[in-house]
Design a protein around this motif. Structure first.
Motif: not given
Length: 139
Positions: A78-85, A49-58, A34-38
């Motif tokens: 895309m690959i990082v989004q998969g790693l988040i999943a 510490g991530c080369a890509s843009q990453v946001w985690l909302r706990p 599921p997408p994270l609300d912008p």
């Protein structure tokens, strides 16, 4: 200690023989996540510490020791989004104490990710795991 959702990912990885197929599966997991609300893609939720843009909302559901950990996340890769999943499958639904007991390196090692991610991606995964553990420990 891995969740049924994570065990399912492990089984799928065992079935997929080559890494090109496994990478495709990681990307598919990310697309299905599921997408994270912008509105939450802000510095407070950004993982450094991530080369890509990453946001985690706990999110914690419940109170005290019975509280269950969950999170939403997003990446511009895309690959990082998969790693988040994958991390979501590993951690979501655990108590805050259980989150701290997960050996993420060993669990992710079962997928063979350690050998097949670039150094930058591996650092990014470590940064995401550290953020997850830190938030859960503070709960």
């Amino acid at each position: 200690m891995a969740s049924p959702a994570f065990e399912e990912i492990v089984e799928t990885f065992e079935f997929l023989e080559d890494w090109e197929d496994r990478y495709r599966h990681v990307i598919e997991l990310g697309k299905a996540f599921p997408p994270l609300d912008p509105a939450f893609q802000v510095p407070a939720f950004k993982v450094e510490g991530c080369a890509s843009q990453v946001w985690l909302r706990p999110r914690l559901e419940g109170q005290g020791a019975a509280a269950r950990f969950d999170f939403e996340g997003a990446s511009d890769a895309m690959i990082v989004q998969g790693l988040i999943a994958i991390l979501h499958a590993l951690y979501a639904g655990l108590s805050s104490a259980e989150v701290g007991q997960v050996d993420a390196v060993a669990e992710l090692g079962r997928l063979g990710l350690n050998e097949h991610l670039s150094a930058q991606r591996s650092n990014g995964v470590r940064a995401m795991v550290e953020r997850i553990r830190k938030v859960a420990a503070a709960a």
